[in-house]
Design a protein around this motif. Structure first.
Motif, PDB file in Angstrom:
ATOM      1  N   VAL A 167       0.861  -1.081  -0.272  1.00  0.00           N
ATOM      2  CA  VAL A 167      -0.070  -0.121  -0.125  1.00  0.00           C
ATOM      3  C   VAL A 167       0.802   1.267  -0.152  1.00  0.00           C
ATOM      4  N   ALA A 168       2.164   1.240   0.387  1.00  0.00           N
ATOM      5  CA  ALA A 168       3.109   2.335   0.329  1.00  0.00           C
ATOM      6  C   ALA A 168       3.271   3.058  -1.097  1.00  0.00           C
ATOM      7  N   ALA A 169       3.367   2.048  -2.099  1.00  0.00           N
ATOM      8  CA  ALA A 169       3.330   2.496  -3.594  1.00  0.00           C
ATOM      9  C   ALA A 169       2.434   3.329  -3.923  1.00  0.00           C
ATOM     10  N   ASN A 170       1.077   3.355  -3.362  1.00  0.00           N
ATOM     11  CA  ASN A 170       0.054   4.528  -3.785  1.00  0.00           C
ATOM     12  C   ASN A 170       0.393   5.814  -2.956  1.00  0.00           C
ATOM     13  N   THR A 171       1.025   5.807  -1.820  1.00  0.00           N
ATOM     14  CA  THR A 171       1.184   7.098  -1.089  1.00  0.00           C
ATOM     15  C   THR A 171       2.522   7.621  -1.782  1.00  0.00           C
ATOM     16  N   VAL A 172       3.282   6.769  -2.249  1.00  0.00           N
ATOM     17  CA  VAL A 172       4.667   7.110  -2.808  1.00  0.00           C
ATOM     18  C   VAL A 172       4.344   7.932  -4.135  1.00  0.00           C
ATOM     19  N   ARG A 173       3.403   7.057  -4.888  1.00  0.00           N
ATOM     20  CA  ARG A 173       3.054   7.456  -6.162  1.00  0.00           C
ATOM     21  C   ARG A 173       2.381   9.018  -6.278  1.00  0.00           C
ATOM     22  N   ALA A 174       1.477   9.132  -5.277  1.00  0.00           N
ATOM     23  CA  ALA A 174       0.635  10.380  -5.184  1.00  0.00           C
ATOM     24  C   ALA A 174       1.402  11.462  -4.425  1.00  0.00           C
ATOM     25  N   ASP A 175       2.088  11.273  -3.299  1.00  0.00           N
ATOM     26  CA  ASP A 175       2.850  12.363  -2.797  1.00  0.00           C
ATOM     27  C   ASP A 175       3.813  12.908  -3.281  1.00  0.00           C
ATOM     28  N   MET A 176       4.997  11.917  -3.747  1.00  0.00           N
ATOM     29  CA  MET A 176       6.117  12.463  -4.213  1.00  0.00           C
ATOM     30  C   MET A 176       6.091  13.088  -5.661  1.00  0.00           C
ATOM     31  N   SER A 177       5.261  12.537  -6.514  1.00  0.00           N
ATOM     32  CA  SER A 177       4.944  12.840  -7.679  1.00  0.00           C
ATOM     33  C   SER A 177       4.336  14.195  -7.762  1.00  0.00           C
ATOM     34  N   ALA A 178       3.448  14.352  -6.715  1.00  0.00           N
ATOM     35  CA  ALA A 178       2.510  15.630  -6.530  1.00  0.00           C
ATOM     36  C   ALA A 178       3.503  16.700  -6.152  1.00  0.00           C
ATOM     37  N   PHE A 179       4.459  16.385  -5.558  1.00  0.00           N
ATOM     38  CA  PHE A 179       5.836  17.471  -5.231  1.00  0.00           C
ATOM     39  C   PHE A 179       6.198  18.032  -6.256  1.00  0.00           C
ATOM     40  N   PHE A 180       6.876  16.957  -7.167  1.00  0.00           N
ATOM     41  CA  PHE A 180       7.766  17.112  -8.283  1.00  0.00           C
ATOM     42  C   PHE A 180       6.834  17.902  -9.436  1.00  0.00           C
ATOM     43  N   LEU A 181       5.597  17.275  -9.612  1.00  0.00           N
ATOM     44  CA  LEU A 181       4.701  17.967 -10.641  1.00  0.00           C
ATOM     45  C   LEU A 181       4.053  19.489 -10.398  1.00  0.00           C
ATOM     46  N   VAL A 182       3.865  19.706  -9.209  1.00  0.00           N
ATOM     47  CA  VAL A 182       3.406  20.820  -8.960  1.00  0.00           C
ATOM     48  C   VAL A 182       4.443  21.809  -8.893  1.00  0.00           C
ATOM     49  N   SER A 183       5.636  21.683  -8.252  1.00  0.00           N
ATOM     50  CA  SER A 183       6.786  22.539  -8.460  1.00  0.00           C
ATOM     51  C   SER A 183       7.242  22.708  -9.900  1.00  0.00           C
ATOM     52  N   ALA A 184       7.235  21.812 -10.671  1.00  0.00           N
ATOM     53  CA  ALA A 184       7.466  21.952 -12.165  1.00  0.00           C
ATOM     54  C   ALA A 184       6.712  22.738 -12.961  1.00  0.00           C
ATOM     55  N   VAL A 185       5.480  22.460 -12.738  1.00  0.00           N
ATOM     56  CA  VAL A 185       4.228  23.314 -13.572  1.00  0.00           C
ATOM     57  C   VAL A 185       4.313  24.813 -12.867  1.00  0.00           C
ATOM     58  N   ALA A 186       4.562  25.046 -11.408  1.00  0.00           N
ATOM     59  CA  ALA A 186       4.550  26.358 -11.179  1.00  0.00           C
ATOM     60  C   ALA A 186       5.839  27.105 -11.611  1.00  0.00           C
ATOM     61  N   ALA A 187       6.857  26.328 -11.614  1.00  0.00           N
ATOM     62  CA  ALA A 187       8.301  27.113 -12.219  1.00  0.00           C
ATOM     63  C   ALA A 187       8.241  27.336 -13.716  1.00  0.00           C
ATOM     64  N   ALA A 188       7.454  26.558 -14.604  1.00  0.00           N
ATOM     65  CA  ALA A 188       7.396  26.824 -15.640  1.00  0.00           C
ATOM     66  C   ALA A 188       6.385  28.157 -16.210  1.00  0.00           C
ATOM     67  N   ILE A 189       5.388  28.144 -15.229  1.00  0.00           N
ATOM     68  CA  ILE A 189       4.236  29.225 -15.213  1.00  0.00           C
ATOM     69  C   ILE A 189       5.186  30.611 -14.939  1.00  0.00           C
ATOM     70  N   GLY A 190       5.734  30.382 -13.872  1.00  0.00           N
ATOM     71  CA  GLY A 190       6.592  31.663 -13.494  1.00  0.00           C
ATOM     72  C   GLY A 190       7.835  32.001 -14.335  1.00  0.00           C
ATOM     73  N   ALA A 191       8.309  31.211 -14.931  1.00  0.00           N
ATOM     74  CA  ALA A 191       9.144  31.634 -16.221  1.00  0.00           C
ATOM     75  C   ALA A 191       8.687  32.215 -17.308  1.00  0.00           C
ATOM     76  N   LEU A 192       7.397  31.665 -17.839  1.00  0.00           N
ATOM     77  CA  LEU A 192       6.979  32.127 -18.993  1.00  0.00           C
ATOM     78  C   LEU A 192       5.885  33.131 -19.169  1.00  0.00           C
ATOM     79  N   LEU A 193       5.284  33.405 -17.932  1.00  0.00           N
ATOM     80  CA  LEU A 193       4.218  34.396 -17.855  1.00  0.00           C
ATOM     81  C   LEU A 193       4.772  35.496 -16.914  1.00  0.00           C
ATOM     82  N   PRO A 194       5.086  36.553 -17.600  1.00  0.00           N
ATOM     83  CA  PRO A 194       5.487  37.629 -16.683  1.00  0.00           C
ATOM     84  C   PRO A 194       4.625  38.207 -15.714  1.00  0.00           C
ATOM     85  N   ARG A 195       3.150  38.273 -15.711  1.00  0.00           N
ATOM     86  CA  ARG A 195       2.416  38.560 -14.571  1.00  0.00           C
ATOM     87  C   ARG A 195       2.098  37.423 -13.845  1.00  0.00           C
TER      88      ARG A 195
END
Length: 142
Positions: free
Chosen positions: A42-70
């Motif tokens: 059952v740890a696989a589901n938690t690792v899949r969700a939590d770790m991936s969320a950390f990396f995906l949210v940070s990556a998308v936010a960084a891309a938005i911040g770099a590309l959109l001036p406002r």
């Protein structure tokens, strides 16, 4: 010029962590070797969700911040995530948690990520001054 270099660095960073996040969603065992996390049962589901969320949210936010001036403030999202992770690791190390080469490497990546995101936010949020006489450009107040 520095703005374009920072945007490029942030976008490369975002692509790397986006790939890592997608890999983790598809196969949580991706994180097993890199982070020493058990991804079985059952740890696989938690690792899949939590770790991936950390990396995906940070990556998308960084891309938005770099590309959109406002939306430069979006760069503070990964800064906060990686800064919090770094503080957690420092508290763990001070509390006697085991610290091996993988933890030290993770702390370095977190510190560099924090510096890149917070520094990029600071630099990209500042008004730029354009030399007088350049056609088509307006000088921003300093």
């Amino acid at each position: 010029m520095i703005n374009w270099v920072l945007r490029g660095a942030v976008l490369l960073w975002a692509v790397f962590f986006l790939i890592l996040g997608v890999q983790g969603v598809l196969d949580p065992a991706t994180y097993t070797g890199q982070f020493g996390i058990a991804a079985d049962g059952v740890a696989a589901n938690t690792v899949r969700a939590d770790m991936s969320a950390f990396f995906l949210v940070s990556a998308v936010a960084a891309a938005i911040g770099a590309l959109l001036p406002r939306w430069r403030g979006a760069l503070l999202v990964p800064a906060a995530l990686y800064g919090t992770a770094l503080v957690g690791r420092l508290i763990g190390a001070a509390s006697g948690d085991m610290v091996g080469p993988a933890i030290i490497q993770a702390m370095i990546v977190e510190a560099l990520s924090l510096a890149l995101m917070a520094g990029s936010w600071w630099v990209l949020s500042r008004p730029t001054v354009v030399a007088a006489g350049q056609a088509g450009d307006e000088a921003s107040p300093v």
